[in-house]
Design a protein around this motif. Structure first.
Motif, PDB file in Angstrom:
ATOM      1  N   ILE A 111       0.403  -1.002  -0.094  1.00  0.00           N
ATOM      2  CA  ILE A 111       0.277  -0.018  -0.365  1.00  0.00           C
ATOM      3  C   ILE A 111       0.821   1.478  -0.303  1.00  0.00           C
ATOM      4  N   SER A 112       1.961   0.776   0.592  1.00  0.00           N
ATOM      5  CA  SER A 112       2.402   2.174   0.870  1.00  0.00           C
ATOM      6  C   SER A 112       3.809   2.630  -0.124  1.00  0.00           C
ATOM      7  N   ASP A 113       4.781   1.600  -0.333  1.00  0.00           N
ATOM      8  CA  ASP A 113       6.001   1.882  -1.194  1.00  0.00           C
ATOM      9  C   ASP A 113       6.247   3.027  -1.739  1.00  0.00           C
ATOM     10  N   ARG A 114       5.333   3.447  -2.618  1.00  0.00           N
ATOM     11  CA  ARG A 114       4.899   4.006  -3.181  1.00  0.00           C
ATOM     12  C   ARG A 114       5.802   5.623  -2.702  1.00  0.00           C
ATOM     13  N   ALA A 115       4.401   6.208  -1.666  1.00  0.00           N
ATOM     14  CA  ALA A 115       4.601   7.290  -0.684  1.00  0.00           C
ATOM     15  C   ALA A 115       5.925   7.222  -0.069  1.00  0.00           C
ATOM     16  N   LEU A 116       6.266   6.399   0.265  1.00  0.00           N
ATOM     17  CA  LEU A 116       7.470   5.831   0.916  1.00  0.00           C
ATOM     18  C   LEU A 116       8.364   6.866   0.817  1.00  0.00           C
ATOM     19  N   ALA A 117       8.297   6.431  -1.056  1.00  0.00           N
ATOM     20  CA  ALA A 117       9.727   6.910  -1.402  1.00  0.00           C
ATOM     21  C   ALA A 117       9.525   8.047  -1.725  1.00  0.00           C
ATOM     22  N   ASP A 118       8.326   9.279  -1.965  1.00  0.00           N
ATOM     23  CA  ASP A 118       8.170  10.045  -2.734  1.00  0.00           C
ATOM     24  C   ASP A 118       8.947  11.188  -1.665  1.00  0.00           C
ATOM     25  N   PRO A 119      10.040  12.003  -1.700  1.00  0.00           N
ATOM     26  CA  PRO A 119      10.395  13.480  -1.152  1.00  0.00           C
ATOM     27  C   PRO A 119       9.915  13.518  -0.253  1.00  0.00           C
ATOM     28  N   ARG A 120       9.074  13.500  -0.471  1.00  0.00           N
ATOM     29  CA  ARG A 120       7.709  15.010  -0.037  1.00  0.00           C
ATOM     30  C   ARG A 120       7.651  13.988   1.510  1.00  0.00           C
ATOM     31  N   THR A 121       7.604  13.052   1.102  1.00  0.00           N
ATOM     32  CA  THR A 121       7.394  11.840   2.916  1.00  0.00           C
ATOM     33  C   THR A 121       7.957  11.658   4.176  1.00  0.00           C
ATOM     34  N   ARG A 122       7.462  12.419   5.070  1.00  0.00           N
ATOM     35  CA  ARG A 122       8.641  12.096   6.351  1.00  0.00           C
ATOM     36  C   ARG A 122       7.651  11.382   7.577  1.00  0.00           C
ATOM     37  N   ILE A 123       8.673  10.071   7.882  1.00  0.00           N
ATOM     38  CA  ILE A 123       7.860   9.395   8.781  1.00  0.00           C
ATOM     39  C   ILE A 123       8.557   9.931  10.635  1.00  0.00           C
ATOM     40  N   VAL A 124       7.193  10.235  11.290  1.00  0.00           N
ATOM     41  CA  VAL A 124       8.319  10.564  12.713  1.00  0.00           C
ATOM     42  C   VAL A 124       7.675   9.158  13.602  1.00  0.00           C
ATOM     43  N   GLU A 125       8.523   8.856  14.504  1.00  0.00           N
ATOM     44  CA  GLU A 125       8.390   7.990  15.105  1.00  0.00           C
ATOM     45  C   GLU A 125       7.809   8.378  16.658  1.00  0.00           C
ATOM     46  N   ALA A 126       6.491   8.742  17.103  1.00  0.00           N
ATOM     47  CA  ALA A 126       7.057   9.618  18.402  1.00  0.00           C
ATOM     48  C   ALA A 126       5.004   9.168  18.383  1.00  0.00           C
ATOM     49  N   ASP A 127       4.875   9.678  19.731  1.00  0.00           N
ATOM     50  CA  ASP A 127       3.119   9.382  20.171  1.00  0.00           C
ATOM     51  C   ASP A 127       2.780  10.690  20.078  1.00  0.00           C
ATOM     52  N   LEU A 128       2.116  11.044  18.748  1.00  0.00           N
ATOM     53  CA  LEU A 128       0.994  11.719  18.466  1.00  0.00           C
ATOM     54  C   LEU A 128       0.701  13.672  19.520  1.00  0.00           C
ATOM     55  N   VAL A 129       0.195  12.714  20.788  1.00  0.00           N
ATOM     56  CA  VAL A 129      -0.418  13.935  21.817  1.00  0.00           C
ATOM     57  C   VAL A 129       1.084  14.703  22.443  1.00  0.00           C
ATOM     58  N   ALA A 130       1.605  13.507  22.033  1.00  0.00           N
ATOM     59  CA  ALA A 130       3.246  14.240  22.736  1.00  0.00           C
ATOM     60  C   ALA A 130       3.667  15.302  21.844  1.00  0.00           C
ATOM     61  N   TYR A 131       4.059  15.422  20.178  1.00  0.00           N
ATOM     62  CA  TYR A 131       4.203  15.883  19.787  1.00  0.00           C
ATOM     63  C   TYR A 131       3.602  17.099  19.463  1.00  0.00           C
ATOM     64  N   VAL A 132       2.210  17.193  18.886  1.00  0.00           N
ATOM     65  CA  VAL A 132       1.502  18.396  19.425  1.00  0.00           C
ATOM     66  C   VAL A 132       1.981  19.272  20.419  1.00  0.00           C
ATOM     67  N   ASN A 133       2.378  18.168  21.350  1.00  0.00           N
ATOM     68  CA  ASN A 133       2.496  19.268  22.395  1.00  0.00           C
ATOM     69  C   ASN A 133       4.247  20.433  22.437  1.00  0.00           C
ATOM     70  N   GLU A 134       4.509  19.319  21.429  1.00  0.00           N
ATOM     71  CA  GLU A 134       6.452  19.941  22.029  1.00  0.00           C
ATOM     72  C   GLU A 134       7.124  20.265  20.333  1.00  0.00           C
ATOM     73  N   THR A 135       6.074  19.856  19.369  1.00  0.00           N
ATOM     74  CA  THR A 135       7.428  20.026  18.379  1.00  0.00           C
ATOM     75  C   THR A 135       6.976  21.755  18.008  1.00  0.00           C
ATOM     76  N   SER A 136       8.266  21.951  17.134  1.00  0.00           N
ATOM     77  CA  SER A 136       8.171  24.153  16.773  1.00  0.00           C
ATOM     78  C   SER A 136       7.876  23.750  15.030  1.00  0.00           C
ATOM     79  N   ASP A 137       7.300  22.009  14.337  1.00  0.00           N
ATOM     80  CA  ASP A 137       6.779  22.709  13.682  1.00  0.00           C
ATOM     81  C   ASP A 137       5.047  22.955  13.522  1.00  0.00           C
ATOM     82  N   THR A 138       5.010  23.508  11.816  1.00  0.00           N
ATOM     83  CA  THR A 138       3.621  23.649  12.014  1.00  0.00           C
ATOM     84  C   THR A 138       3.096  23.311  10.727  1.00  0.00           C
ATOM     85  N   TYR A 139       1.795  22.618  10.445  1.00  0.00           N
ATOM     86  CA  TYR A 139       1.557  22.977   9.072  1.00  0.00           C
ATOM     87  C   TYR A 139      -0.166  23.079   9.151  1.00  0.00           C
TER      88      TYR A 139
END
Length: 225
Positions: A111-139
């Motif tokens: 399902i994901s091979d092509r998407a994971l190879a896309d240069p726009r894609t970034r995978i972050v291994e983290a708990d989302l609850v912690a991530y939205v509290n701590e990251t400085s990135d915005t979307y």
């Protein structure tokens, strides 16, 4: 008498910091089970795809918006986002390393091979609850699909994300005018009201018919500009 297709075949079982996660094959579909709770499978995917499309449609006048997808799951949302050239950066936050591995050369890579190879894609291994509290990135968009909905969470700690304080953290990672899209297995009028109380505007709920059972829904809200 059950046939072989009626009995799921466990492909992998892992114990992680948040409990047990299982990948199994049931007939032609792959299923993810977390702590004995069915999360999702590969039988349909239309509502996970609609989650991404609804968020993009709610963003007006933006070129190449960046999207944060909360939860990798079976990969439908990621694959659909990567197939759309209108998206800019595509970041996926997934807390279960097993799920990430099942996509990186594992059974879910189909399902994901092509998407994971896309240069726009970034995978972050983290708990989302912690991530939205701590990251400085915005979307520009946050597509949230880590539970079966605001009223049916996979782990108890996730419940805070759907309360006003948790939604304030979601708004923190959104740029002004950004959209929050939340997948749910059923509509939640109470969550709609919480979204409004947390300051989101243009709150609405969209139903998505699915092959089995009641419609899935996407709850949508816009962070004020």
């Amino acid at each position: 008498m059950p046939t072989s297709n009626d009995i799921p075949d466990v492909l992998d079982r892992r114990e992680g910091p948040h409990g047990e996660v299982v990948l199994r094959r049931h007939g032609e579909r792959l299923e993810i089970i977390a702590n004995g709770c069915f999360l999702m499978d590969t039988s349909d995917g239309r509502s996970e795809r609609r989650l991404v499309d609804a968020a993009l449609e709610a963003l007006t006048g933006r070129t190449r918006p960046d999207v944060l997808i909360g939860g990798l799951g079976v990969g439908f949302s990621l694959a659909h986002a990567a197939a759309d050239t209108r998206w800019g950066g595509i970041t996926v936050v997934e807390r279960e390393s097993a799920i990430v591995e099942w996509h990186l050369g594992g059974p879910l890579s189909e399902i994901s091979d092509r998407a994971l190879a896309d240069p726009r894609t970034r995978i972050v291994e983290a708990d989302l609850v912690a991530y939205v509290n701590e990251t400085s990135d915005t979307y520009d968009a946050l597509c949230l699909d880590i539970d079966n909905g605001p009223d049916w969470t996979v782990t108890e700690g996730n419940g805070n994300l759907y309360r006003e304080a948790g939604l304030a953290s979601c708004a923190r990672v959104l740029r002004p005018g950004g959209v929050l899209a939340v997948w749910s297995a059923q509509a939640s009028p109470e969550f709609e009201e919480t979204l409004r109380n947390a300051g989101f505007q243009q709150v609405r709920t969209e139903e998505i018919p699915v092959a089995r059972g009641v419609p899935d829904v996407v709850h949508l809200g816009i962070r004020p500009g």
